[in-house]
Structures are given as structure tokens and as C-alpha cells.
Scaffold this active site. Sequence first.
Site, mmCIF file in Angstrom:
data_model
loop_
_atom_site.group_PDB
_atom_site.id
_atom_site.type_symbol
_atom_site.label_atom_id
_atom_site.label_comp_id
_atom_site.label_asym_id
_atom_site.label_seq_id
_atom_site.Cartn_x
_atom_site.Cartn_y
_atom_site.Cartn_z
ATOM 1 N N GLU A 55 0.843 -1.204 0.000
ATOM 2 C CA GLU A 55 0.000 0.000 0.000
ATOM 3 C C GLU A 55 0.869 1.241 0.000
ATOM 4 O O GLU A 55 1.922 1.266 0.653
ATOM 5 C CB GLU A 55 -0.844 0.033 1.283
ATOM 6 C CG GLU A 55 -2.251 -0.455 1.139
ATOM 7 C CD GLU A 55 -3.171 0.476 0.357
ATOM 8 O OE1 GLU A 55 -2.691 1.284 -0.463
ATOM 9 O OE2 GLU A 55 -4.375 0.373 0.571
ATOM 10 N N ASP A 56 0.408 2.276 -0.650
ATOM 11 C CA ASP A 56 1.113 3.553 -0.555
ATOM 12 C C ASP A 56 0.879 4.195 0.816
ATOM 13 O O ASP A 56 1.797 4.705 1.440
ATOM 14 C CB ASP A 56 0.693 4.516 -1.678
ATOM 15 C CG ASP A 56 -0.818 4.617 -1.823
ATOM 16 O OD1 ASP A 56 -1.491 3.581 -1.691
ATOM 17 O OD2 ASP A 56 -1.332 5.714 -2.073
ATOM 18 N N ARG A 60 0.435 12.217 -9.402
ATOM 19 C CA ARG A 60 0.884 10.862 -9.043
ATOM 20 C C ARG A 60 2.326 10.605 -9.493
ATOM 21 O O ARG A 60 3.011 9.761 -8.931
ATOM 22 C CB ARG A 60 -0.029 9.808 -9.684
ATOM 23 C CG ARG A 60 -1.438 9.732 -9.100
ATOM 24 C CD ARG A 60 -2.119 8.454 -9.557
ATOM 25 N NE ARG A 60 -3.561 8.452 -9.375
ATOM 26 C CZ ARG A 60 -4.202 8.051 -8.279
ATOM 27 N NH1 ARG A 60 -3.511 7.621 -7.239
ATOM 28 N NH2 ARG A 60 -5.515 8.066 -8.219
ATOM 29 N N PHE A 63 -2.446 16.866 3.731
ATOM 30 C CA PHE A 63 -2.857 16.407 2.400
ATOM 31 C C PHE A 63 -1.607 16.338 1.521
ATOM 32 O O PHE A 63 -1.027 17.357 1.169
ATOM 33 C CB PHE A 63 -3.893 17.383 1.833
ATOM 34 C CG PHE A 63 -4.523 16.951 0.530
ATOM 35 C CD1 PHE A 63 -4.190 15.763 -0.104
ATOM 36 C CD2 PHE A 63 -5.477 17.768 -0.055
ATOM 37 C CE1 PHE A 63 -4.784 15.383 -1.295
ATOM 38 C CE2 PHE A 63 -6.086 17.403 -1.260
ATOM 39 C CZ PHE A 63 -5.734 16.207 -1.877
HETATM 40 C C1 PRP Z 1 -5.899 5.356 -0.647
HETATM 41 C C2 PRP Z 1 -4.714 4.455 -0.405
HETATM 42 C C3 PRP Z 1 -5.305 3.271 0.269
HETATM 43 C C4 PRP Z 1 -6.494 3.836 1.015
HETATM 44 C C5 PRP Z 1 -6.145 3.972 2.450
HETATM 45 O O1 PRP Z 1 -6.499 4.994 -1.835
HETATM 46 O O2 PRP Z 1 -4.063 4.107 -1.592
HETATM 47 O O3 PRP Z 1 -5.720 2.285 -0.641
HETATM 48 O O4 PRP Z 1 -6.765 5.119 0.457
HETATM 49 O O5 PRP Z 1 -7.164 4.565 3.162
HETATM 50 P P1 PRP Z 1 -7.854 3.911 4.429
HETATM 51 O O6 PRP Z 1 -6.772 3.467 5.364
HETATM 52 O O7 PRP Z 1 -8.635 5.095 4.987
HETATM 53 O O8 PRP Z 1 -8.758 2.826 3.987
HETATM 54 P P2 PRP Z 1 -7.602 5.910 -2.556
HETATM 55 O O9 PRP Z 1 -8.961 5.473 -2.117
HETATM 56 O O10 PRP Z 1 -7.246 7.364 -2.365
HETATM 57 O O11 PRP Z 1 -7.474 5.496 -4.073
HETATM 58 P P3 PRP Z 1 -6.216 5.586 -5.077
HETATM 59 O O12 PRP Z 1 -5.144 4.693 -4.499
HETATM 60 O O13 PRP Z 1 -6.763 5.062 -6.356
HETATM 61 O O14 PRP Z 1 -5.775 7.017 -5.175
#
Ligand code: PRP
Length: 177
Positions: free
Chosen positions: A99-100, A165, A152
Site C-alpha cells: 500500500e502507498d 501521481r 494532504f
Molecule cells: C488510498 C490508499 C489506500 C487507502 C487507504 O487509496 O491508496 O488504498 O486510500 O485509506 P484507508 O486506510 O482510509 O482505507 P484511494 O482510495 O485514495 O485510491 P487511489 O489509491 O486510487 O488514489
Amino acid sequence: MDKRKLGRIMLTEEEVQKKVEELAQAINQDYPDGEVVVVGILKGCFVFVADLVRKLKADVRVHFMQVSSYGDGTESTGEIIIKKDLDIDIAGKHVILAEDIIDSGNTLSKLVPLLKSRNPASVKVCALLSKPSRRQVEFEADYTGFEIPDEFIVGYGLDCAEAYRQLPYIAVVAEEE
Ligand code: PRP
């Protein structure tokens, strides 16, 4: 809407790359060989996964899932929707979810049990970034890069309305004027 402006750099390209190297070393100690299935959670993970897997020593397979949370975009309900599932059977496999960022913790606290229900040999989580102050559910990754404050941020896969990105560093989005 105009594209939001960038503020200060939170993590430079060098700092990010050094951390990815450290995470890879930790994973290499735990998985020196044998097959490992790295599962990236799209889309934010794509840069991190690309850098991480090139430093791993095991017999790596790379797969992706895409998940989104129910809710209005700002407040998550805690439920997740699988937009793209795995197209492989992970039974008996060693899985590392990449995960990022971990924010509320909702995505991974739902996804890890889901993947475990498919009888893999093991499931671990590697997250480059974590915002502990944002947690709605307790969740800690097995490998965490940086714990960061609740700002942010964009870059290195993370977006603001899909922009930024591609940045090789992580920057704070400037306050709207
Ligand atoms: C982000 C990130 C994780 C998630 C984490 O994705 O990449 O998957 O949110 O959040 P949480 O701990 O509150 O569940 P996002 O929904 O922004 O989508 P993306 O990766 O496509 O930008």
C-alpha cells in the site's frame, strides 16, 4: 477547478528511495527465496510497487487489486467495494500486500481478513506511509516506511483529483486561497 498548488516537500526523492531500500531489505530477510506474491492496491501503490519489487530477492509475482470505500469521499463508512479482484488463487502462497498509505485503516482491516479467508500460507502488509492520527480502526502494517502527520500529500503515486501521481517525491498540497 484549477489544479491545486504544491506546498513544501515532505519527503524528498532520496528519502523515499532510502526508505524503500530499507523496506526491501527487511522483506528480503524474511523472504530470502521461494515464491512471494506481491499484491498492490491500486492506484496509489503503482510507483511504490514498481520500486519495491525490483529490490526483492524472492521469486516475486506481482498482482493488483482495486478497492474503494463506501461513503461520500470524505467520511468513510468502513465498508469496502472490490472494484478489481485478484485473478489468481492465493491458496498456499505467501502474500505481501503493498500500500502507498494507511489512513483510516478501513481498507486493510477489511482486505486482510478477506485474503486470509482464501487460505494463503501467510499475509503481510507493507505500507510506505501511515497516518496513525487518522485511524478509525486499529491497524498496523508488518512493514511501515514513514509515520506522517495528517496533511494532504501527493506524489509517488498519491494524487489530488488524479494529478501529481508521477512526482518522484512527496509534497504537501498548498492551502486553497
Ligand atoms: C488510498 C490508499 C489506500 C487507502 C487507504 O487509496 O491508496 O488504498 O486510500 O485509506 P484507508 O486506510 O482510509 O482505507 P484511494 O482510495 O485514495 O485510491 P487511489 O489509491 O486510487 O488514489
